[in-house]
Design an enzyme around this catalytic site. Structure first.
Site, PDB file in Angstrom:
ATOM      1  N   HIS A  90       0.814  -1.221   0.000  1.00  0.00           N
ATOM      2  CA  HIS A  90       0.000   0.000   0.000  1.00  0.00           C
ATOM      3  C   HIS A  90       0.848   1.271   0.000  1.00  0.00           C
ATOM      4  O   HIS A  90       1.981   1.284   0.474  1.00  0.00           O
ATOM      5  CB  HIS A  90      -0.957   0.040   1.197  1.00  0.00           C
ATOM      6  CG  HIS A  90      -0.383  -0.503   2.466  1.00  0.00           C
ATOM      7  ND1 HIS A  90      -1.043  -1.406   3.233  1.00  0.00           N
ATOM      8  CD2 HIS A  90       0.796  -0.303   3.083  1.00  0.00           C
ATOM      9  CE1 HIS A  90      -0.303  -1.731   4.273  1.00  0.00           C
ATOM     10  NE2 HIS A  90       0.820  -1.070   4.199  1.00  0.00           N
ATOM     11  N   ASN A 104       9.800  -7.184  -0.033  1.00  0.00           N
ATOM     12  CA  ASN A 104       8.691  -6.615   0.731  1.00  0.00           C
ATOM     13  C   ASN A 104       8.878  -5.102   0.812  1.00  0.00           C
ATOM     14  O   ASN A 104       9.895  -4.629   1.316  1.00  0.00           O
ATOM     15  CB  ASN A 104       8.630  -7.196   2.145  1.00  0.00           C
ATOM     16  CG  ASN A 104       7.388  -6.713   2.869  1.00  0.00           C
ATOM     17  OD1 ASN A 104       6.321  -7.287   2.723  1.00  0.00           O
ATOM     18  ND2 ASN A 104       7.526  -5.658   3.637  1.00  0.00           N
ATOM     19  N   ASN A 113      12.716   8.944  -8.711  1.00  0.00           N
ATOM     20  CA  ASN A 113      13.359   8.619  -9.980  1.00  0.00           C
ATOM     21  C   ASN A 113      13.567   9.807 -10.919  1.00  0.00           C
ATOM     22  O   ASN A 113      14.125   9.631 -11.994  1.00  0.00           O
ATOM     23  CB  ASN A 113      12.544   7.544 -10.707  1.00  0.00           C
ATOM     24  CG  ASN A 113      11.135   8.004 -11.027  1.00  0.00           C
ATOM     25  OD1 ASN A 113      10.516   8.720 -10.251  1.00  0.00           O
ATOM     26  ND2 ASN A 113      10.612   7.586 -12.153  1.00  0.00           N
ATOM     27  N   TYR A 114      13.178  10.995 -10.524  1.00  0.00           N
ATOM     28  CA  TYR A 114      13.205  12.141 -11.453  1.00  0.00           C
ATOM     29  C   TYR A 114      13.824  13.345 -10.767  1.00  0.00           C
ATOM     30  O   TYR A 114      13.422  13.717  -9.667  1.00  0.00           O
ATOM     31  CB  TYR A 114      11.764  12.447 -11.883  1.00  0.00           C
ATOM     32  CG  TYR A 114      11.605  13.538 -12.911  1.00  0.00           C
ATOM     33  CD1 TYR A 114      12.322  13.534 -14.100  1.00  0.00           C
ATOM     34  CD2 TYR A 114      10.705  14.572 -12.704  1.00  0.00           C
ATOM     35  CE1 TYR A 114      12.160  14.524 -15.046  1.00  0.00           C
ATOM     36  CE2 TYR A 114      10.519  15.564 -13.646  1.00  0.00           C
ATOM     37  CZ  TYR A 114      11.249  15.536 -14.821  1.00  0.00           C
ATOM     38  OH  TYR A 114      11.078  16.521 -15.760  1.00  0.00           O
ATOM     39  N   ALA A 150      13.093   1.878   8.415  1.00  0.00           N
ATOM     40  CA  ALA A 150      11.949   2.766   8.222  1.00  0.00           C
ATOM     41  C   ALA A 150      12.384   4.223   8.343  1.00  0.00           C
ATOM     42  O   ALA A 150      13.214   4.567   9.177  1.00  0.00           O
ATOM     43  CB  ALA A 150      10.877   2.460   9.256  1.00  0.00           C
TER      44      ALA A 150
END
Length: 189
Positions: A90, A104, A113-114, A150
């Protein structure tokens, strides 16, 4: 099984024993046997056998979703290959990536990515664990079996079987909020 509100457009091919919909649009997609696509949009991509997509996933062009992959709610994929058994449950964006098997992804992962001018690619090996709220700043390579902690922003390659931790230590400033409210003339609670 095609459920209500399902739209198949262009050269879409759906395999046997699939459940598509409700409220799903597939455009120029190939869907393997036994796949489930629920309340999602998929474009110019391949979704292999046993994959589960949705609800509310968006698969943009040039994606290859492997066998038994989970692409969950509010996940967006673009120009990416996702290896067999990977779980992207999610609230995640995977763009311009090659992802291995059995990876995972924690909630809130973003592949950055940009840079405003060019798009860059990220590679994630097999059996990786990408912690919640991780930013992977492309181009970056995460080796097989590696973990990201995290809340990390990963800007350098992560070796196989390593833990990448990229966040500052928590600092607590006692009384800061009360001083701020007083400065702004707001009443204490």
């Amino acid at each position: 099984l095609l459920l209500p509100g399902t739209i198949l457009r262009g050269n879409t091919v759906v395999g046997e024993n699939c459940e598509i919909g409700p409220n799903t649009m597939l455009t120029d997609c190939t869907v393997g046997d036994g796949a489930v696509i629920n309340s999602s949009q998929c474009n110019e991509s391949t979704i292999e056998s046993g994959a589960h997509v949705g609800p509310f996933a968006y698969i943009r062009p040039n994606c290859h979703v492997g066998r038994n992959v989970k692409v969950g709610d509010f996940v967006e994929l673009k120009n990416s290959t996702i290896g067999e058994g990977t779980k992207i449950a999610h609230l995640t964006y995977v763009g311009d990536a090659d992802v291995g098997h059995r990876v995972n992804f924690g909630c809130g992962t973003v592949l950055v990515n940009y840079d405003g001018n060019r798009k860059y690619r990220t590679t994630i090996g097999d059996d990786c664990f990408i912690g919640c709220n991780t930013n992977l700043v492309s181009p970056v390579h995460v080796g097989d079996g590696a973990y990201t902690a995290a809340g990390s922003t990963i800007t350098d390659d992560v070796p196989a079987d390593a833990l990448a931790l990229a966040r500052t230590k928590q600092t607590v400033k006692e009384g800061w909020a009360a001083r701020r409210r007083a400065l702004l003339g707001k009443k204490e609670k």
